[in-house]
Design a protein around this motif. Structure first.
Motif, PDB file in Angstrom:
ATOM      1  N   TYR B  48       0.843  -1.211   0.000  1.00  0.00           N
ATOM      2  CA  TYR B  48       0.000   0.000   0.000  1.00  0.00           C
ATOM      3  C   TYR B  48       0.875   1.258   0.000  1.00  0.00           C
ATOM      4  N   GLU B  49       1.884   1.287   0.860  1.00  0.00           N
ATOM      5  CA  GLU B  49       2.792   2.439   0.887  1.00  0.00           C
ATOM      6  C   GLU B  49       3.503   2.589  -0.465  1.00  0.00           C
ATOM      7  N   GLY B  50       3.898   1.452  -1.042  1.00  0.00           N
ATOM      8  CA  GLY B  50       4.569   1.498  -2.333  1.00  0.00           C
ATOM      9  C   GLY B  50       3.646   2.010  -3.427  1.00  0.00           C
ATOM     10  N   GLY B  61       2.631   2.797 -12.139  1.00  0.00           N
ATOM     11  CA  GLY B  61       3.639   1.792 -12.472  1.00  0.00           C
ATOM     12  C   GLY B  61       3.014   0.408 -12.451  1.00  0.00           C
ATOM     13  N   VAL B  62       3.852  -0.590 -12.227  1.00  0.00           N
ATOM     14  CA  VAL B  62       3.380  -1.977 -12.207  1.00  0.00           C
ATOM     15  C   VAL B  62       3.778  -2.618 -10.880  1.00  0.00           C
ATOM     16  N   ALA B  63       2.838  -3.324 -10.280  1.00  0.00           N
ATOM     17  CA  ALA B  63       3.110  -4.021  -9.023  1.00  0.00           C
ATOM     18  C   ALA B  63       2.919  -5.516  -9.238  1.00  0.00           C
ATOM     19  N   GLU B  64       3.865  -6.289  -8.735  1.00  0.00           N
ATOM     20  CA  GLU B  64       3.753  -7.746  -8.790  1.00  0.00           C
ATOM     21  C   GLU B  64       3.924  -8.311  -7.391  1.00  0.00           C
ATOM     22  N   VAL B  65       3.084  -9.275  -7.083  1.00  0.00           N
ATOM     23  CA  VAL B  65       3.224  -9.977  -5.807  1.00  0.00           C
ATOM     24  C   VAL B  65       3.410 -11.457  -6.137  1.00  0.00           C
ATOM     25  N   ILE B  66       4.515 -11.997  -5.681  1.00  0.00           N
ATOM     26  CA  ILE B  66       4.869 -13.383  -6.014  1.00  0.00           C
ATOM     27  C   ILE B  66       4.858 -14.210  -4.727  1.00  0.00           C
ATOM     28  N   VAL B  67       3.960 -15.181  -4.694  1.00  0.00           N
ATOM     29  CA  VAL B  67       3.829 -16.009  -3.498  1.00  0.00           C
ATOM     30  C   VAL B  67       4.478 -17.363  -3.769  1.00  0.00           C
ATOM     31  N   SER B  68       5.542 -17.652  -3.047  1.00  0.00           N
ATOM     32  CA  SER B  68       6.189 -18.956  -3.179  1.00  0.00           C
ATOM     33  C   SER B  68       6.097 -19.693  -1.849  1.00  0.00           C
ATOM     34  N   GLU B  69       6.744 -20.837  -1.766  1.00  0.00           N
ATOM     35  CA  GLU B  69       6.617 -21.650  -0.551  1.00  0.00           C
ATOM     36  C   GLU B  69       7.220 -20.979   0.668  1.00  0.00           C
ATOM     37  N   ASP B  70       8.290 -20.209   0.434  1.00  0.00           N
ATOM     38  CA  ASP B  70       9.002 -19.664   1.599  1.00  0.00           C
ATOM     39  C   ASP B  70       8.880 -18.166   1.766  1.00  0.00           C
ATOM     40  N   ALA B  71       8.285 -17.468   0.802  1.00  0.00           N
ATOM     41  CA  ALA B  71       8.231 -16.001   0.938  1.00  0.00           C
ATOM     42  C   ALA B  71       7.149 -15.388   0.051  1.00  0.00           C
ATOM     43  N   VAL B  72       6.770 -14.180   0.432  1.00  0.00           N
ATOM     44  CA  VAL B  72       5.952 -13.349  -0.451  1.00  0.00           C
ATOM     45  C   VAL B  72       6.859 -12.208  -0.904  1.00  0.00           C
ATOM     46  N   GLU B  73       6.995 -12.075  -2.224  1.00  0.00           N
ATOM     47  CA  GLU B  73       7.834 -11.000  -2.755  1.00  0.00           C
ATOM     48  C   GLU B  73       6.953  -9.953  -3.424  1.00  0.00           C
ATOM     49  N   ILE B  74       7.264  -8.688  -3.164  1.00  0.00           N
ATOM     50  CA  ILE B  74       6.548  -7.578  -3.793  1.00  0.00           C
ATOM     51  C   ILE B  74       7.546  -6.844  -4.679  1.00  0.00           C
ATOM     52  N   VAL B  75       7.195  -6.684  -5.957  1.00  0.00           N
ATOM     53  CA  VAL B  75       8.075  -5.953  -6.871  1.00  0.00           C
ATOM     54  C   VAL B  75       7.290  -4.773  -7.442  1.00  0.00           C
ATOM     55  N   GLY B 109       6.968  11.517   4.761  1.00  0.00           N
ATOM     56  CA  GLY B 109       8.294  10.905   4.828  1.00  0.00           C
ATOM     57  C   GLY B 109       8.308   9.594   5.592  1.00  0.00           C
ATOM     58  N   MET B 110       7.218   8.872   5.531  1.00  0.00           N
ATOM     59  CA  MET B 110       7.135   7.585   6.245  1.00  0.00           C
ATOM     60  C   MET B 110       6.967   6.400   5.295  1.00  0.00           C
ATOM     61  N   GLY B 111       6.775   6.673   4.015  1.00  0.00           N
ATOM     62  CA  GLY B 111       6.467   5.599   3.065  1.00  0.00           C
ATOM     63  C   GLY B 111       7.563   4.551   2.969  1.00  0.00           C
ATOM     64  N   LEU B 112       8.745   4.964   2.538  1.00  0.00           N
ATOM     65  CA  LEU B 112       9.851   3.997   2.405  1.00  0.00           C
ATOM     66  C   LEU B 112      10.240   3.388   3.757  1.00  0.00           C
ATOM     67  N   PRO B 113      10.361   4.201   4.839  1.00  0.00           N
ATOM     68  CA  PRO B 113      10.656   3.581   6.141  1.00  0.00           C
ATOM     69  C   PRO B 113       9.618   2.548   6.565  1.00  0.00           C
ATOM     70  N   ASN B 114       8.361   2.822   6.283  1.00  0.00           N
ATOM     71  CA  ASN B 114       7.324   1.835   6.624  1.00  0.00           C
ATOM     72  C   ASN B 114       7.478   0.564   5.798  1.00  0.00           C
ATOM     73  N   VAL B 130      15.031   7.759 -15.102  1.00  0.00           N
ATOM     74  CA  VAL B 130      14.701   6.470 -15.726  1.00  0.00           C
ATOM     75  C   VAL B 130      13.580   5.743 -14.966  1.00  0.00           C
ATOM     76  N   GLY B 131      13.738   5.649 -13.645  1.00  0.00           N
ATOM     77  CA  GLY B 131      12.697   4.986 -12.855  1.00  0.00           C
ATOM     78  C   GLY B 131      13.251   4.265 -11.647  1.00  0.00           C
ATOM     79  N   THR B 132      12.350   3.595 -10.960  1.00  0.00           N
ATOM     80  CA  THR B 132      12.714   2.911  -9.715  1.00  0.00           C
ATOM     81  C   THR B 132      12.067   1.533  -9.675  1.00  0.00           C
ATOM     82  N   THR B 133      12.828   0.562  -9.209  1.00  0.00           N
ATOM     83  CA  THR B 133      12.278  -0.767  -8.919  1.00  0.00           C
ATOM     84  C   THR B 133      12.579  -1.109  -7.464  1.00  0.00           C
ATOM     85  N   ILE B 134      11.539  -1.455  -6.731  1.00  0.00           N
ATOM     86  CA  ILE B 134      11.704  -1.840  -5.324  1.00  0.00           C
ATOM     87  C   ILE B 134      11.277  -3.298  -5.172  1.00  0.00           C
ATOM     88  N   ARG B 135      12.156  -4.087  -4.573  1.00  0.00           N
ATOM     89  CA  ARG B 135      11.861  -5.506  -4.298  1.00  0.00           C
ATOM     90  C   ARG B 135      11.842  -5.722  -2.796  1.00  0.00           C
TER      91      ARG B 135
END
Lengths: 118, 141
Positions: B48-50, B61-75, B109-114, B130-135
């Protein structure tokens, strides 16, 4: 504290979620900055705010908060009411200002998150 | 679960009112998968903050959420202005958001820290102009 007691203490008018007044809340947070809410609040909490937009409801939903109090007689938008109903969140409005509304709930046992001094 | 599940969303940068819709969808999807509530909350808040950041700073932009056996990744990928000084941007209270955004409840100023607070790992790739990618990753075990 029951949500019904929150309503009573703040002499608040229920906007939606009347059927959930018997649910309990265990902490509260008063802020107009949603990122501050997202940083510190635990679940089963009340959000007191003077902010009126859809992000108030989304913030509460992300935090699993169950009750929103709009202070200073703020009126929610139709979109806010729709979102709150869909998320099962009680929303109410009170005439009290933020400071007074928070003080009333705190004085009656609904405290915020404890600050650790270590 | 063997193959990772991928949820993909286009985040509309033109409308602040609708910001957060992808996070709401993700929360519902993760609930249906039966993940623990605390994990779901951490994923939802970080995303949500992202999402809000992408709308405020990068015109979506584009948001991806990848659910695997050991983790949830947000890109989160955007083609916005990039972050000139990541270290500074990570400090609580530092914000380049316009004051108009603050009146909407964000830009403190709390978005990235959160996002860092609620995730186990967080990597930022950014290039000015150019842009930003956050994983971000939240481990399940």
């Amino acid at each position: 504290m029951k949500i019904a007691t929150v309503r009573e203490l703040l002499n608040a008018e229920i906007v939606c979620g009347e059927e959930l007044l018997e649910e309990h809340v265990y902490s509260a947070c008063g802020s107009d900055m949603m990122s501050d809410v997202l940083a510190y609040v635990k679940d089963q909490a009340v959000l007191l705010t003077g902010l009126v937009n859809s992000q108030v409801i989304r913030t509460a939903e992300m935090m699993d908060m169950v009750c929103i109090v709009l202070v200073r007689s703020k009126k929610p938008t139709e979109e806010m009411v729709r979102l709150a109903k869909a998320s099962g969140i009680v929303m109410m409005t009170t005439e009290y200002r933020m400071y007074d509304a928070c003080g009333m709930l705190y004085a009656n046992g609904l405290i915020g998150k404890k600050v650790r001094h270590d | 679960m063997t193959e990772p599940l991928v949820f993909r969303f286009n985040v509309d940068g033109s409308d602040f009112t609708s910001a957060g819709q992808a996070s709401v969808h993700v929360k519902k999807n993760l609930r249906e998968l039966g993940l623990p509530p605390e994990i779901i909350r951490r994923v939802s808040i970080a995303m949500y903050e992202g999402e809000i950041n992408m709308v405020i700073h990068a015109n979506g932009g584009v948001a991806e959420v990848i659910v695997s056996e050991d983790a949830v990744e947000i890109v989160l990928k955007d083609q916005g202005p990039g972050i000139p000084n990541v270290e500074q941007a990570m400090q609580e209270g530092f914000s380049t958001a316009p004051s108009s955004v603050q009146s909407l409840g964000f830009g403190a100023g709390m978005g990235l820290p959160n996002m860092k607070r609620y995730t186990d790992t967080m990597e930022i790739e950014t290039e000015v102009g150019v842009g930003t990618t956050i994983r971000m990753k939240i481990f399940l075990k």
